[in-house]
Design a protein around this motif. Structure first.
Motif, PDB file in Angstrom:
ATOM      1  N   VAL A  19       4.673 -13.023   1.265  1.00  0.00           N
ATOM      2  CA  VAL A  19       5.677 -12.311   2.235  1.00  0.00           C
ATOM      3  C   VAL A  19       6.661 -11.981   2.122  1.00  0.00           C
ATOM      4  O   VAL A  19       7.293 -10.415   2.532  1.00  0.00           O
ATOM      5  N   LEU A  20       8.073 -12.429   2.493  1.00  0.00           N
ATOM      6  CA  LEU A  20       8.572 -12.810   2.094  1.00  0.00           C
ATOM      7  C   LEU A  20       9.402 -11.593   1.617  1.00  0.00           C
ATOM      8  O   LEU A  20      10.020 -10.378   1.664  1.00  0.00           O
ATOM      9  N   PRO A  21       8.957 -11.865   0.099  1.00  0.00           N
ATOM     10  CA  PRO A  21       9.567 -10.284  -0.673  1.00  0.00           C
ATOM     11  C   PRO A  21       9.117  -8.998  -0.545  1.00  0.00           C
ATOM     12  O   PRO A  21       9.212  -8.271  -1.105  1.00  0.00           O
ATOM     13  N   MET A  22       7.283  -9.017   0.496  1.00  0.00           N
ATOM     14  CA  MET A  22       6.854  -7.745   0.592  1.00  0.00           C
ATOM     15  C   MET A  22       8.058  -6.913   2.176  1.00  0.00           C
ATOM     16  O   MET A  22       8.432  -5.871   1.275  1.00  0.00           O
ATOM     17  N   VAL A  23       8.575  -7.582   2.675  1.00  0.00           N
ATOM     18  CA  VAL A  23       9.848  -7.676   3.475  1.00  0.00           C
ATOM     19  C   VAL A  23      10.969  -7.316   2.805  1.00  0.00           C
ATOM     20  O   VAL A  23      11.187  -5.932   2.708  1.00  0.00           O
ATOM     21  N   LEU A  24      11.435  -7.754   2.116  1.00  0.00           N
ATOM     22  CA  LEU A  24      12.623  -7.587   1.230  1.00  0.00           C
ATOM     23  C   LEU A  24      12.708  -6.015   0.612  1.00  0.00           C
ATOM     24  O   LEU A  24      13.414  -5.353   0.165  1.00  0.00           O
ATOM     25  N   ALA A  25      11.297  -6.196   0.096  1.00  0.00           N
ATOM     26  CA  ALA A  25      10.630  -5.126  -0.780  1.00  0.00           C
ATOM     27  C   ALA A  25      11.165  -3.499   0.163  1.00  0.00           C
ATOM     28  O   ALA A  25      11.831  -2.584  -0.013  1.00  0.00           O
ATOM     29  N   LEU A  26      10.879  -3.644   1.299  1.00  0.00           N
ATOM     30  CA  LEU A  26      10.956  -2.941   1.853  1.00  0.00           C
ATOM     31  C   LEU A  26      12.187  -2.142   2.547  1.00  0.00           C
ATOM     32  O   LEU A  26      12.974  -1.169   2.158  1.00  0.00           O
ATOM     33  N   MET A  27      13.307  -2.927   2.522  1.00  0.00           N
ATOM     34  CA  MET A  27      14.744  -3.278   3.243  1.00  0.00           C
ATOM     35  C   MET A  27      15.445  -2.547   1.571  1.00  0.00           C
ATOM     36  O   MET A  27      16.327  -1.615   2.348  1.00  0.00           O
ATOM     37  N   TYR A  59       1.250  -0.680   0.338  1.00  0.00           N
ATOM     38  CA  TYR A  59       0.253  -0.277   0.119  1.00  0.00           C
ATOM     39  C   TYR A  59       0.959   1.231   0.130  1.00  0.00           C
ATOM     40  O   TYR A  59       0.604   2.251  -0.507  1.00  0.00           O
ATOM     41  N   GLU A  60       1.815   1.094   0.877  1.00  0.00           N
ATOM     42  CA  GLU A  60       3.098   2.275   0.724  1.00  0.00           C
ATOM     43  C   GLU A  60       3.539   2.873  -0.484  1.00  0.00           C
ATOM     44  O   GLU A  60       4.228   3.994  -0.905  1.00  0.00           O
ATOM     45  N   LEU A  61       4.392   1.776  -0.211  1.00  0.00           N
ATOM     46  CA  LEU A  61       5.780   1.756  -1.805  1.00  0.00           C
ATOM     47  C   LEU A  61       4.807   1.909  -3.267  1.00  0.00           C
ATOM     48  O   LEU A  61       5.429   2.083  -3.629  1.00  0.00           O
ATOM     49  N   LEU A  62       4.036   1.362  -3.715  1.00  0.00           N
ATOM     50  CA  LEU A  62       3.324   1.029  -4.657  1.00  0.00           C
ATOM     51  C   LEU A  62       3.200   2.023  -5.277  1.00  0.00           C
ATOM     52  O   LEU A  62       3.603   2.440  -7.069  1.00  0.00           O
ATOM     53  N   ARG A  64       4.564   4.866  -4.676  1.00  0.00           N
ATOM     54  CA  ARG A  64       5.763   5.303  -4.867  1.00  0.00           C
ATOM     55  C   ARG A  64       6.786   5.547  -6.288  1.00  0.00           C
ATOM     56  O   ARG A  64       6.628   5.832  -7.171  1.00  0.00           O
ATOM     57  N   TYR A  65       6.665   4.057  -6.722  1.00  0.00           N
ATOM     58  CA  TYR A  65       6.916   3.461  -7.609  1.00  0.00           C
ATOM     59  C   TYR A  65       6.183   3.686  -9.316  1.00  0.00           C
ATOM     60  O   TYR A  65       7.097   3.620  -9.976  1.00  0.00           O
ATOM     61  N   SER A  66       5.121   3.326  -9.087  1.00  0.00           N
ATOM     62  CA  SER A  66       3.843   3.840 -10.110  1.00  0.00           C
ATOM     63  C   SER A  66       3.962   5.026 -10.657  1.00  0.00           C
ATOM     64  O   SER A  66       4.061   5.498 -11.469  1.00  0.00           O
ATOM     65  N   GLY A  67       4.326   6.088  -9.803  1.00  0.00           N
ATOM     66  CA  GLY A  67       4.232   7.322  -9.689  1.00  0.00           C
ATOM     67  C   GLY A  67       2.527   7.508  -9.838  1.00  0.00           C
ATOM     68  O   GLY A  67       2.245   8.850 -10.548  1.00  0.00           O
ATOM     69  N   ARG A  68       1.200   6.938  -9.055  1.00  0.00           N
ATOM     70  CA  ARG A  68      -0.059   6.829  -8.913  1.00  0.00           C
ATOM     71  C   ARG A  68      -0.547   7.336  -7.912  1.00  0.00           C
ATOM     72  O   ARG A  68      -0.004   6.330  -7.111  1.00  0.00           O
ATOM     73  N   ALA A 127      10.704   8.136  -5.163  1.00  0.00           N
ATOM     74  CA  ALA A 127       9.747   8.119  -4.224  1.00  0.00           C
ATOM     75  C   ALA A 127       8.761   9.310  -4.924  1.00  0.00           C
ATOM     76  O   ALA A 127       9.664  10.093  -5.650  1.00  0.00           O
ATOM     77  N   THR A 128       7.805   9.379  -5.156  1.00  0.00           N
ATOM     78  CA  THR A 128       6.334  10.453  -5.379  1.00  0.00           C
ATOM     79  C   THR A 128       5.746  10.934  -4.411  1.00  0.00           C
ATOM     80  O   THR A 128       5.239  12.239  -4.343  1.00  0.00           O
TER      81      THR A 128
END
Length: 496
Positions: free
Chosen positions: A394-402, A263-266, A268-272, A494-495
Motif C-alpha cells: 500500500v505505501l508504494p502505491m501512495v508514494l507512486a502518486l506523490m 489503475y490511473e497511473l500504470l 500513463r507510464y506503459s503508454g497502453r 503521461a499519455t
C-alpha cells in the motif's frame, strides 16, 4: 468529453490542482509522510527494545505499541484517501471543504490519541478491547481511555464525511451507486469502456467503509459510556465483533483506495490503455460483499463465536482477496508486458506495490485457516503479514502518486538509485524476520523476549533501519518537490 460519459462528468484528463486544492493536498501529503516516519521510528524502538539493544520499560513499550498501531493504520487511511480524492475529483465534483474537514478532524483525533497515550499513559492497544480500557490496574485513568476512544471517533467522523460526500457526488453523476459500480453490465450488455475504474473502486470503498466506521462509532460510544457508568455492562463478544468489523474494514478500505493509483497511473507510464472489463466489475461487486463478512477470521480463537461464522470466516478468507487482487495484478502485468515502459520512480513503485500486495496476501490466507490459526494467530506471523502488504504494497502505491505529482519538479534523483533498492531490501528483511519469528511461535505484543528469539528481533531492527533511511530520502524528495511544484503531475511521461 466522451459522448458516452454521463452528463456532469468532469474531464478525466484534467489533473491540474487549483491553488486551494494544492494547499489541501500538500497538507495531506506532507503530514502523512512525517507521521509515517514517526510511526516507523516508534516501530524501530519496539524492535530494538525486544532485541535488548535499548532499554524500554514494559509500560512504555505498550504505550509505544498502542500509538504505533493506531497511528500507522490511521495514517495509511489518510494517505490513501488523498489518492482516492486526487483521482475521483476528475470524474465527479467533490467538496474541497469536506476534504479539508476530514484532515482537520484527523489531526484533532491524532492529538487526542497521542495525549491519551503519552500523557495519560493509555496502553490498551489499538483494539481498545472491553473490559481492558476500563480496568487498567492503575496504569492509566478512565479519562485517558475515553480520550483515546474520542480520538478514534473524531477520525471516524472525518472519514465518514468524506465518504458521504463521495457518494453524493457519484450519485449526482451516475444516478445511483449501482450504476457507478457497473452492476448493469454484470450479466449482459455492451460495457462502456470509458467508465472509470476509479469510480467503481471509490464507490465500493465508500459503501463498505461507511458501514465499518458506523460499527466502530457504535462500539466506541458504548465503551465510553461504560467507562463513566460502569453499571452499564457490555456484551464482550458483541464489542469484539464490532471492533474487528471496524478495524478490518478500515485497513482493507485503505488498500482499495490505494490501488486506484495503479489503475490511473500504470497506463500513463506503459503508454497502453487499461480498459474496464466484465471480470473487473464482477471482482469489485463480489469483493463488496465478501469484505464485509470476512472479518470473523480475526475471531477464530474466540470459541464462543457461532460456529457458522468461524467457518464463513475461513472460507471467505480464501476468496475475499482473490477477485480484486487477481484482476488488478493480471491486468497490470498484461499492461506492462512488452510495453517498453520507462522505469522511473512512479512506475517502479507501482510494480513493487503489486508484489507487496500479492506476497502479503499469502501468509494472511495461511493464517486464515482455523487449524493454523490456533498455533499462529498470537505470534509474530500476524504483524509479519500485515507489515508485508502495508510497507511493500500500500505505501508504494501512495508514494507512486506523490512522485507522479511532483513530476519534473523533484530534486536530483541520483540518490533514488540507492534509496529504492534500499527500501525493498530493508522491507524484506523486516517482514521476513517477523514471519520467521512467527514460524517458531514467537509471541506478538510481548515487551520482553527470550534469548532464543533475539536473532529475529535484531535482524528485524536492521531491516527497519534500512527501511527508515530510504523512507527519509523519499520524504525529503517529495516534500521539496511539492513545495517547488504546482502539482500538475509528471506530464513528460503521461499519455492521457
Amino acid at each position: 468529453m466522451n459522448a458516452s460519459q454521463p452528463a456532469g462528468a468532469l474531464h478525466p484528463a484534467n489533473e491540474t490542482l487549483t491553488r486551494n486544492e494544492r494547499i489541501v493536498f500538500n497538507l495531506y501529503t506532507i503530514s502523512a509522510l512525517m507521521v509515517f516516519v514517526l510511526m516507523m521510528l516508534l516501530g524501530l524502538t519496539m524492535r530494538m527494545a525486544q532485541s535488548t539493544w535499548i532499554g524500554v520499560l514494559p509500560n512504555v513499550f505498550y504505550q509505544v505499541m498502542t500509538a504505533h498501531g493506531a497511528g500507522m493504520v490511521g495514517t495509511i487511511g489518510l494517505a490513501t484517501s488523498a489518492v482516492m480524492w486526487f483521482f475521483l475529483r476528475k470524474y465527479v465534483k467533490l467538496s474541497l471543504s469536506i476534504f479539508l474537514a476530514n484532515y482537520v478532524l484527523f489531526m484533532l483525533g491524532a492529538v487526542a490519541l497521542l495525549a491519551a497515550v503519552f500523557i495519560g499513559g493509555y496502553a490498551g492497544a489499538w483494539t481498545f478491547l472491553y473490559p481492558l480500557p476500563e480496568h487498567p490496574m492503575g496504569l492509566w485513568s478512565g479519562n485517558a481511555a475515553a480520550l483515546f476512544m474520542l480520538g478514534y471517533l473524531l477520525i471516524g467522523v472525518g472519514f465518514l464525511l468524506f465518504y458521504l460526500d463521495a457518494m453524493r457526488a457519484i450519485i449526482r453523476v451516475y444516478s445511483n451507486l449501482g450504476r457507478a459500480l457497473g452492476l448493469q453490465w454484470l450479466f449482459s450488455g455492451d460495457i462502456d469502456k470509458s467508465h472509470p475504474k476509479t469510480v467503481v473502486a471509490s464507490t465500493m470503498v465508500a459503501i463498505t467503509n461507511s458501514i465499518g466506521i458506523l460499527a466502530g462509532a457504535i462500539v466506541l460510544v458504548m465503551c465510553i459510556i461504560n467507562i463513566y457508568f460502569p453499571s452499564v455492562t457490555l456484551n464482550a463478544l458483541l464489542v469484539k465483533n464490532l471492533t474487528y468489523l471496524f478495524g478490518h474494514m478500515f485497513i482493507n478500505a485503505s488498500i482499495y483506495m490505494g490501488v486506484i493509483a495503479v489503475y490511473e497511473l500504470l497506463p500513463r507510464y506503459s503508454g497502453r490503455p487499461y480498459p474496464i472489463s466484465r471480470p473487473f466489475l464482477w471482482s469489485w461487486a463480489s469483493s463488496l460483499v465478501m469484505v464485509l463478512i470476512v472479518y470473523p477470521h480475526h475471531l477464530m480463537m474466540d470459541y464462543v463465536m457461532p460456529h457458522w461464522m468461524l467457518v464463513m470466516g475461513q472460507i471467505i478468507s480464501y476468496c475475499a482477496g482473490l477477485p480484486v487482487f487477481t484482476v488488478t495484478v493480471f491486468g497490470a502485468l498484461a499492461n506492462i508486458y512488452r510495453s517498453g515502459m520507462r522505469w522511473n520512480m512512479p512506475s517502479r513503485l507501482l510494480v513493487l506495490s503489486m508484489f507487496g500486495w500479492a506476497a502479503g496476501i499469502v501468509p494472511a490466507i495461511i493464517d486464515g485457516t482455523i487449524s493454523v490459526n490456533k498455533l499462529m494467530h498470537n505470534t509474530q506471523w500476524v504483524p509479519g503479514h500485515f507489515h508485508f502488504y502495508l510497507l511493500l504494497g500500500v505505501l508504494p502505491m501512495v508514494l507512486a502518486l506523490m512522485f507522479h505529482v511532483i513530476g519534473q519538479n523533484a530534486p536530483s534523483r541520483s540518490s533514488d538509485k540507492l534509496s529504492f533498492p534500499l527500501y525493498i531490501l530493508g522491507g524484506l528483511i523486516f517482514v521476513l524476520s517477523f514471519l520467521a519469528a512467527g514460524h517458531i511461535s514467537t509471541p506478538r505484543r510481548f515487551a520482553v523476549h527470550l534469548p532464543e528469539w533475539l536473532t529475529y528481533d535484531q535482524s528485524g531492527s536492521i531491516g527497519a533501519i534500512l527501511l527508515i533511511v530510504a523512507m527519509l530520502v523519499f520524504t525529503l524528495h517529495i516534500i521539496v518537490g511539492l513545495l517547488r511544484s504546482p502539482g500538475h503531475g509528471d506530464s513528460a511521461h503521461a499519455t492521457g
